[in-house]
Enzyme design. Sequence first.
Site, mmCIF file in Angstrom:
data_model
loop_
_atom_site.group_PDB
_atom_site.id
_atom_site.type_symbol
_atom_site.label_atom_id
_atom_site.label_comp_id
_atom_site.label_asym_id
_atom_site.label_seq_id
_atom_site.Cartn_x
_atom_site.Cartn_y
_atom_site.Cartn_z
ATOM 1 C CB SER A 98 -1.177 -0.139 1.281
ATOM 2 O OG SER A 98 -0.267 -0.140 2.397
ATOM 3 C CG HIS A 149 -4.409 -1.227 -1.283
ATOM 4 N ND1 HIS A 149 -4.933 0.026 -1.513
ATOM 5 C CD2 HIS A 149 -3.780 -1.323 0.056
ATOM 6 C CE1 HIS A 149 -4.941 0.680 -0.012
ATOM 7 N NE2 HIS A 149 -4.338 0.095 0.674
ATOM 8 C CE LYS A 182 -7.553 -0.458 2.356
ATOM 9 N NZ LYS A 182 -6.544 -1.439 2.950
HETATM 10 C C1 LIG Z 1 -6.703 -1.806 4.345
HETATM 11 C C2 LIG Z 1 -6.041 -3.078 4.601
HETATM 12 C C3 LIG Z 1 -6.727 -3.939 5.342
HETATM 13 C C4 LIG Z 1 -7.883 -3.526 6.255
HETATM 14 O O1 LIG Z 1 -8.969 -3.705 5.693
HETATM 15 P P1 LIG Z 1 -10.346 -3.082 6.396
HETATM 16 O O2 LIG Z 1 -11.249 -3.596 5.521
HETATM 17 O O3 LIG Z 1 -10.092 -1.723 6.053
HETATM 18 O O4 LIG Z 1 -10.273 -3.485 7.726
HETATM 19 C C5 LIG Z 1 -5.932 -5.250 5.503
HETATM 20 N N1 LIG Z 1 -4.943 -5.710 4.781
HETATM 21 C C6 LIG Z 1 -4.406 -4.747 4.068
HETATM 22 C C7 LIG Z 1 -3.267 -5.203 3.161
HETATM 23 C C8 LIG Z 1 -4.893 -3.551 3.945
HETATM 24 O O5 LIG Z 1 -4.263 -2.741 2.858
#
Ligand SMILES: *Cc1c(COP(=O)(O)O)cnc(C)c1O
Length: 397
Positions: free
Chosen positions: A186, A214, A244
């Site tokens: 990310s 992502h 996301k």
């Molecule tokens: C954002 C993210 C999460 C968390 O996801 P949420 O649905 O916001 O709790 C988990 N793993 C990765 C790699 C992320 O980028």
Amino acid sequence: MANATLSSFIQAQLADLKAKGLYNTIEPLESANGPVIRMGGRTFVNLSSNNYLGLATDKRLVDAAVQATIRFGVGSGAVRTINGTLTLHVDLEEKLAAFKGTEAAVAYPSGFNCNMAAISAVMGDGDAILSDELNHASIIDGCRLTKAKVIRYAHSDMDDLREKAREARESGQYAKIMIITDGVFSMDGDIAKLPEIVDIAETYDLITYVDDAHGSGVLGGGAGTVKHFGLQERVDLQIGTLSKAVGVVGGYVACSQTIADWLKARSRPFLFSTSLPPGAVAASIAAIDRLQESRELQDRLWSNARYLQNGLRELGFSIGSTATPITPCMIGDEDVTQRFSAMLHEQGVYAKAIVFPTVPKGTGRIRNMPTAEHTPEMLDQALAAYEKTGRALGMIG
Ligand SMILES: *Cc1c(COP(=O)(O)O)cnc(C)c1O
């Protein structure tokens, strides 16, 4: 009044964070988290959300959420295993499995929750986990919940991974060994080397686990990084988020029916945390339908990402190793990065400085997240602010 020992402990820690410039103040939004946002009475072009496809405000999703809320209420009323499983949850899981090309999927209240749930359900004492050093915080915490030995390998370094996998297997010490990686990292936007990772896994009989928060909705026609490489048959557990690109909230594990049965029987957030609310489930179903019907949103996301990335490069900035819409503009020094972000802010562009300890010292960057909803005018406004700021700080000619 809080306990005095606790208060003085926390005050000292907070002072330390502030002295190191690591204390984050939080500004609330006065609008939806769209391509343009309002904060503190001002308007900004927004380059900081994970709402990649603009689905958070999509009319079809909003309607689905409203209808489901009217019919089933705002809350699901129980954990999944008591009577908090609505037919809607089952529909969502079937849809997710079909979308990901797996036998089954299990939904959780968040993506973070999935890593709390799945890693500790399948790994334990006497096992080992090979983990990329840049893996997401929720993976690190999920690993900590197990009694497995955690072995970190250098970021996307396949020689290091192969060597550590071989050592772990040949030691004879571990019953099960797992490789765990983000699909898309990310902070840099680079993609995990999954074809090599699954080869190594097959050579040393390792379990494969990809957290594709992502990558979902962005790569592989929306189905994610594993599909992007055509490896659906060769990855054991895929984590996705509904928070996301899907634009709602929640997470899921896509896997075989056997693993899904085990997660439903044993993973603690499934057993002990109230299931996703009906509105969120219905909106997520509508989002997956939309992603399967047309690639229009993904195409717009990618064309906006290319526009912003080419624009930054042409101005003379480096965008590092990204291979996805995540667009870091590399600055370097921590203080300069913070100043850069503040100057963008003054020009009506909201893009966050990311500095140590989130990324290594000396690799401060501004992280830009273009979305399908940005117009060329919005991206031009952002690029003009980058040009002016880069010139003012003597970074570009
Ligand atoms: C954002 C993210 C999460 C968390 O996801 P949420 O649905 O916001 O709790 C988990 N793993 C990765 C790699 C992320 O980028």
